[in-house]
Design a protein around this motif. Structure first.
Motif, PDB file in Angstrom:
ATOM      1  N   UNK A   1       0.838  -1.197   0.000  1.00 39.52           N
ATOM      2  CA  UNK A   1       0.000   0.000   0.000  1.00 39.52           C
ATOM      3  C   UNK A   1       0.880   1.256   0.000  1.00 39.52           C
ATOM      4  N   UNK A   2       1.613   1.409  -1.072  1.00 37.15           N
ATOM      5  CA  UNK A   2       2.503   2.551  -1.254  1.00 37.15           C
ATOM      6  C   UNK A   2       1.699   3.708  -1.847  1.00 37.15           C
ATOM      7  N   UNK A   3       1.784   4.857  -1.224  1.00 34.03           N
ATOM      8  CA  UNK A   3       1.081   6.036  -1.727  1.00 34.03           C
ATOM      9  C   UNK A   3       0.390   6.790  -0.601  1.00 34.03           C
TER      10      UNK A   3
ATOM     11  N   UNK B   1      -6.918   2.165   2.147  1.00 34.31           N
ATOM     12  CA  UNK B   1      -6.304   2.681   3.364  1.00 34.31           C
ATOM     13  C   UNK B   1      -6.711   1.890   4.583  1.00 34.31           C
ATOM     14  N   UNK B   2      -7.999   1.552   4.676  1.00 29.85           N
ATOM     15  CA  UNK B   2      -8.482   0.721   5.792  1.00 29.85           C
ATOM     16  C   UNK B   2      -7.837  -0.660   5.739  1.00 29.85           C
ATOM     17  N   UNK B   3      -7.664  -1.202   4.534  1.00 34.21           N
ATOM     18  CA  UNK B   3      -6.990  -2.501   4.390  1.00 34.21           C
ATOM     19  C   UNK B   3      -5.526  -2.401   4.804  1.00 34.21           C
ATOM     20  N   UNK B   4      -4.886  -1.287   4.470  1.00 31.39           N
ATOM     21  CA  UNK B   4      -3.495  -1.063   4.878  1.00 31.39           C
ATOM     22  C   UNK B   4      -3.399  -0.981   6.401  1.00 31.39           C
ATOM     23  N   UNK B   5      -4.358  -0.305   7.023  1.00 34.93           N
ATOM     24  CA  UNK B   5      -4.375  -0.193   8.487  1.00 34.93           C
ATOM     25  C   UNK B   5      -4.562  -1.564   9.123  1.00 34.93           C
ATOM     26  N   UNK B   6      -5.429  -2.391   8.552  1.00 33.22           N
ATOM     27  CA  UNK B   6      -5.631  -3.745   9.068  1.00 33.22           C
ATOM     28  C   UNK B   6      -4.348  -4.566   8.931  1.00 33.22           C
TER      29      UNK B   6
ATOM     30  N   UNK C   1       4.233  11.968   4.793  1.00 36.85           N
ATOM     31  CA  UNK C   1       4.855  10.741   4.298  1.00 36.85           C
ATOM     32  C   UNK C   1       5.189   9.823   5.466  1.00 36.85           C
ATOM     33  N   UNK C   2       5.387   8.550   5.140  1.00 33.78           N
ATOM     34  CA  UNK C   2       5.712   7.521   6.121  1.00 33.78           C
ATOM     35  C   UNK C   2       6.863   6.661   5.606  1.00 33.78           C
TER      36      UNK C   2
ATOM     37  N   UNK D   1       1.176   3.860   3.127  1.00 28.58           N
ATOM     38  CA  UNK D   1       0.035   4.728   3.392  1.00 28.58           C
ATOM     39  C   UNK D   1      -0.309   4.829   4.874  1.00 28.58           C
ATOM     40  N   UNK D   2       0.050   3.811   5.679  1.00 28.60           N
ATOM     41  CA  UNK D   2      -0.378   3.768   7.079  1.00 28.60           C
ATOM     42  C   UNK D   2       0.728   3.190   7.949  1.00 28.60           C
ATOM     43  N   UNK D   3       0.814   3.691   9.179  1.00 25.74           N
ATOM     44  CA  UNK D   3       1.670   3.112  10.215  1.00 25.74           C
ATOM     45  C   UNK D   3       0.882   3.133  11.518  1.00 25.74           C
TER      46      UNK D   3
END
Length: 156
Positions: free
Chosen positions: A51-53, A64-69, A139-140, A145-147
Motif C-alpha cells: 500500500x505505497x502512496x 487505506x483501511x486494508x493497509x491499516x488492518x 509521508x511515512x 500509506x499507514x503506520x
C-alpha cells in the motif's frame, strides 16, 4: 474464547505474520512496569512494504483501511511474540496511534483508522477497546500509506 491470539486471528480468516525486525536503530517493543509499548508497524506483504502512496491521491479509503488492518496484523504479531501467544497475560490495549499518509485536503483519517480499530476489537474482544489518535502526515517510512503503534497494559 481462546487465549491464543494466533487462533483468534485465524478465526477471523487472517494469519499473524512473522514479527518484523527493526529497520533502524530502535527495538520492536519496550516493557515498562505493566505497560508494553510496540514500535510503529507498517503494512507488509511477504516482508515487503505494501500500500505505497497517499490517501486522497493514489490510495482509496477502502485500500487505506486494508493497509491499516495489515499494519495491525504486524502489531498483533509483535504482541503475540511478547506474550508467548497467551492473551491471559494481557489486561487491555490502552492507546492506538494511526498515522495516515494523506494529501493536504484528505479528511477521512478516522475511516481509514477503523481498519486497525475493528481488527483489534474483533481479535481481542473487550481487551481490544482503546483510545485512538488518527493523524494525517505527509509521508511515512518506505512510502507506505499507514503506520500503527500502540500501548498495552499487561498483568503484573
Amino acid at each position: 474464547m481462546t487465549d491464543s491470539l494466533a487462533q483468534r486471528v485465524q478465526q477471523l480468516g487472517l494469519a499473524l505474520p512473522t514479527p518484523s525486525q527493526p529497520a533502524a536503530n530502535y527495538v520492536n517493543h519496550v516493557v515498562s512496569q505493566n505497560q508494553l509499548f510496540i514500535s510503529g508497524q507498517i503494512p507488509l506483504l511477504d516482508g515487503k512494504p505494501a500500500f505505497i502512496g497517499r490517501l486522497g491521491e493514489s490510495i482509496s479509503d477502502e485500500e487505506g483501511a486494508n493497509a491499516a488492518e495489515l499494519a495491525t496484523l504486524g502489531l498483533l504479531s509483535q504482541l503475540s511474540n511478547v506474550l508467548g501467544d497467551d492473551l491471559s497475560k494481557l489486561v487491555r490495549i490502552i492507546r492506538l496511534g494511526v498515522f495516515i499518509a494523506s494529501a493536504g485536503d484528505f479528511k477521512n483519517q478516522s475511516a481509514v483508522a477503523n481498519g486497525a480499530s475493528n481488527l483489534l476489537v474483533n481479535a481481542l474482544g473487550d481487551k481490544g477497546k482503546h483510545v485512538r489518535t488518527a493523524v494525517g502526515v505527509s509521508s511515512l517510512p518506505a512510502g507506505v500509506a499507514v503506520e500503527v503503534d500502540a500501548i498495552f497494559e499487561l498483568k503484573p
